[in-house]
Design an enzyme around this catalytic site. Structure first.
Site, PDB file in Angstrom:
ATOM      1  N   LYS A  23     122.561  66.633  64.609  1.00 53.23           N
ATOM      2  CA  LYS A  23     122.625  65.189  64.328  1.00 53.23           C
ATOM      3  C   LYS A  23     122.676  64.389  65.632  1.00 53.23           C
ATOM      4  CE  LYS A  23     126.446  65.616  61.987  1.00 53.23           C
ATOM      5  NZ  LYS A  23     126.642  67.081  62.141  1.00 53.23           N
ATOM      6  N   ARG A  98     131.623  60.596  56.164  1.00 51.02           N
ATOM      7  CA  ARG A  98     131.870  62.026  55.960  1.00 51.02           C
ATOM      8  C   ARG A  98     132.541  62.274  54.616  1.00 51.02           C
ATOM      9  NH1 ARG A  98     131.922  63.621  61.724  1.00 51.02           N
ATOM     10  NH2 ARG A  98     132.023  65.867  61.879  1.00 51.02           N
ATOM     11  N   ARG A 144     126.972  75.730  72.333  1.00 52.28           N
ATOM     12  CA  ARG A 144     126.969  74.308  72.715  1.00 52.28           C
ATOM     13  C   ARG A 144     127.848  74.078  73.952  1.00 52.28           C
ATOM     14  NH1 ARG A 144     127.885  69.617  68.388  1.00 52.28           N
ATOM     15  NH2 ARG A 144     129.833  70.705  67.935  1.00 52.28           N
ATOM     16  N   ARG A 177     133.481  72.327  73.656  1.00 50.48           N
ATOM     17  CA  ARG A 177     134.368  71.512  72.820  1.00 50.48           C
ATOM     18  C   ARG A 177     135.482  72.376  72.247  1.00 50.48           C
ATOM     19  NH1 ARG A 177     130.909  67.732  68.769  1.00 50.48           N
ATOM     20  NH2 ARG A 177     132.559  68.429  67.388  1.00 50.48           N
ATOM     21  N   ARG A 188     135.693  73.626  59.883  1.00 53.26           N
ATOM     22  CA  ARG A 188     134.842  72.425  59.814  1.00 53.26           C
ATOM     23  C   ARG A 188     133.748  72.599  58.763  1.00 53.26           C
ATOM     24  NH1 ARG A 188     133.105  72.485  65.631  1.00 53.26           N
ATOM     25  NH2 ARG A 188     131.826  70.684  65.164  1.00 53.26           N
TER      26      ARG A 188
HETATM   27  P1  ADP Z   1     125.728  68.007  65.663  1.00 49.93           P
HETATM   28  O1  ADP Z   1     125.764  66.638  66.297  1.00 49.93           O
HETATM   29  O2  ADP Z   1     125.059  68.003  64.320  1.00 49.93           O
HETATM   30  O3  ADP Z   1     127.068  68.695  65.627  1.00 49.93           O
HETATM   31  P2  ADP Z   1     124.302  68.791  68.107  1.00 49.93           P
HETATM   32  O4  ADP Z   1     123.213  67.789  68.213  1.00 49.93           O
HETATM   33  O5  ADP Z   1     125.461  68.644  69.040  1.00 49.93           O
HETATM   34  O6  ADP Z   1     124.800  68.927  66.573  1.00 49.93           O
HETATM   35  O7  ADP Z   1     123.638  70.231  68.296  1.00 49.93           O
HETATM   36  C1  ADP Z   1     124.456  71.422  68.262  1.00 49.93           C
HETATM   37  C2  ADP Z   1     123.926  72.412  69.305  1.00 49.93           C
HETATM   38  O8  ADP Z   1     122.649  72.878  68.905  1.00 49.93           O
HETATM   39  C3  ADP Z   1     123.735  71.806  70.705  1.00 49.93           C
HETATM   40  O9  ADP Z   1     124.052  72.807  71.664  1.00 49.93           O
HETATM   41  C4  ADP Z   1     122.234  71.434  70.732  1.00 49.93           C
HETATM   42  O10 ADP Z   1     121.707  71.519  72.063  1.00 49.93           O
HETATM   43  C5  ADP Z   1     121.623  72.507  69.836  1.00 49.93           C
HETATM   44  N1  ADP Z   1     120.512  72.042  69.008  1.00 49.93           N
HETATM   45  C6  ADP Z   1     120.371  70.840  68.387  1.00 49.93           C
HETATM   46  N2  ADP Z   1     119.224  70.807  67.670  1.00 49.93           N
HETATM   47  C7  ADP Z   1     118.656  72.033  67.821  1.00 49.93           C
HETATM   48  C8  ADP Z   1     117.452  72.641  67.298  1.00 49.93           C
HETATM   49  N3  ADP Z   1     116.614  71.989  66.456  1.00 49.93           N
HETATM   50  N4  ADP Z   1     117.180  73.909  67.674  1.00 49.93           N
HETATM   51  C9  ADP Z   1     118.021  74.579  68.492  1.00 49.93           C
HETATM   52  N5  ADP Z   1     119.151  74.078  69.011  1.00 49.93           N
HETATM   53  C10 ADP Z   1     119.471  72.813  68.668  1.00 49.93           C
HETATM   54  P1  AMP Z   2     131.685  65.467  65.370  1.00 53.38           P
HETATM   55  O1  AMP Z   2     131.586  65.116  66.810  1.00 53.38           O
HETATM   56  O2  AMP Z   2     130.871  64.586  64.472  1.00 53.38           O
HETATM   57  O3  AMP Z   2     131.436  66.946  65.115  1.00 53.38           O
HETATM   58  O4  AMP Z   2     133.206  65.179  64.933  1.00 53.38           O
HETATM   59  C1  AMP Z   2     134.268  65.879  65.549  1.00 53.38           C
HETATM   60  C2  AMP Z   2     135.559  65.629  64.782  1.00 53.38           C
HETATM   61  O5  AMP Z   2     135.897  64.232  64.826  1.00 53.38           O
HETATM   62  C3  AMP Z   2     135.538  65.984  63.297  1.00 53.38           C
HETATM   63  O6  AMP Z   2     135.750  67.369  63.043  1.00 53.38           O
HETATM   64  C4  AMP Z   2     136.695  65.105  62.772  1.00 53.38           C
HETATM   65  O7  AMP Z   2     137.943  65.662  63.124  1.00 53.38           O
HETATM   66  C5  AMP Z   2     136.522  63.831  63.602  1.00 53.38           C
HETATM   67  N1  AMP Z   2     135.629  62.864  62.915  1.00 53.38           N
HETATM   68  C6  AMP Z   2     134.430  62.412  63.361  1.00 53.38           C
HETATM   69  N2  AMP Z   2     133.883  61.557  62.485  1.00 53.38           N
HETATM   70  C7  AMP Z   2     134.758  61.463  61.448  1.00 53.38           C
HETATM   71  C8  AMP Z   2     134.749  60.775  60.205  1.00 53.38           C
HETATM   72  N3  AMP Z   2     133.715  59.999  59.832  1.00 53.38           N
HETATM   73  N4  AMP Z   2     135.829  60.924  59.379  1.00 53.38           N
HETATM   74  C9  AMP Z   2     136.859  61.683  59.725  1.00 53.38           C
HETATM   75  N5  AMP Z   2     136.923  62.401  60.866  1.00 53.38           N
HETATM   76  C10 AMP Z   2     135.879  62.300  61.734  1.00 53.38           C
END
Ligand code: ADP
Ligand code: AMP
Length: 234
Positions: A23, A98, A144, A177, A188
């Site tokens: 995302k 969410r 990541r 992270r 999660r």
């Molecule tokens: P989210 O925001 O949904 O948690 P991220 O954008 O942070 O996901 O992506 C999670 C991990 O996967 C990161 O290390 C990113 O570089 C990698 N990633 C994102 N999209 C892809 C994809 N289409 N193919 C492979 N790796 C990806």
């Molecule tokens: P993310 O970076 O989107 O993976 O979010 C990391 C963490 O932030 C989540 O696991 C939650 O603990 C908190 N968080 C982010 N967005 C929300 C939301 N919309 N509602 C509640 N908790 C959130």
């Protein structure tokens, strides 16, 4: 390609999907391509934690355990950000809503904002669900890495940094992270299935859901999200 800023059919573009679906990666590309602000509630919360604010203190323990932070901690912060002029016609939301309660809050917020400023800004959000298989999610999250300074996200397998452990842009040491540990990832994913996945049905029932296959490489997923978004832009 010049940024296109005119949006006619959505007050917000919501990127839905499990943790690790991509995302944030897609939201950053789309925000830059279309000149639309990208709001990641996770990034905003992590920024508060880093600055040691009251909000950060309240959120950090829950985030470390993979739990949702309470709605009240998010609403004021989002409402404040979304009333800035750059968000007037559209915003890309990543990590919000969410839960059904958060989606209902967003619907109310967009309607009230349109009513109060007498603008013709669109009030309906559109959600794009990025579907990714669980084994791929686990692999992506295990790899990541992110830059604490500029927020650039890397991946050990798919998007490695040029110099091991250092951000390509500002040479800051990359970080894992705290909630990307194996046990917290499972927590999660459970929270996602219980609280967030029902949103797919919420938006589908209102004709506001598009779905894409997020299992493919970033560029292919980008092409699909772009196709979906072209239907929203004038
Ligand atoms: P989210 O925001 O949904 O948690 P991220 O954008 O942070 O996901 O992506 C999670 C991990 O996967 C990161 O290390 C990113 O570089 C990698 N990633 C994102 N999209 C892809 C994809 N289409 N193919 C492979 N790796 C990806
Ligand atoms: P993310 O970076 O989107 O993976 O979010 C990391 C963490 O932030 C989540 O696991 C939650 O603990 C908190 N968080 C982010 N967005 C929300 C939301 N919309 N509602 C509640 N908790 C959130």
């Amino acid at each position: 390609m010049p940024a296109r800023t005119k949006v006619v059919a959505a007050g917000a573009i919501i990127l839905l999907g499990p943790p690790g679906a991509g995302k944030g990666t897609q939201a950053k590309h789309l925000g830059a391509k279309y000149g639309v602000p990208h709001i990641s509630t996770g990034d905003v919360l992590r920024n508060h934690i880093e600055r040691g604010t009251e909000l950060g203190l309240q959120a950090s323990g829950l985030m470390r355990r993979g739990l949702l932070v309470p709605d009240e901690l998010l609403y004021d912060m989002l409402a404040e950000r979304m009333t800035h002029p750059d968000c007037a016609s559209c915003v890309i939301l990543d990590g919000f809503p969410r839960s059904i309660a958060q989606a209902e809050w967003l619907d109310r917020f967009l309607s009230m904002r349109a009513a109060s400023d007498f603008s013709s800004a669109p009030i309906e959000p559109v959600a794009i669900l990025i579907n990714v298989k669980q084994e791929e999610i686990l692999h992506r999250l295990a790899g990541r890495r992110s830059c604490p300074t500029c927020g650039q996200v890397y991946n050990l397998s798919y998007r490695p940094e040029r110099t091991k452990g250092l951000c390509d842009f500002d040479r800051t040491e990359l970080a894992v992270r705290p909630d990307d540990s194996e046990d917290v990832i499972h927590q999660r994913l459970k929270v996602y299935e219980k609280n967030t996945l029902p949103l797919a049905e919420y938006y589908r029932a209102k004709g506001q859901l598009m779905e894409i296959d997020g299992n493919r490489p970033v560029g292919r997923v980008m092409a699909e999200t772009t196709r979906a978004i072209r239907r929203i832009f004038a």
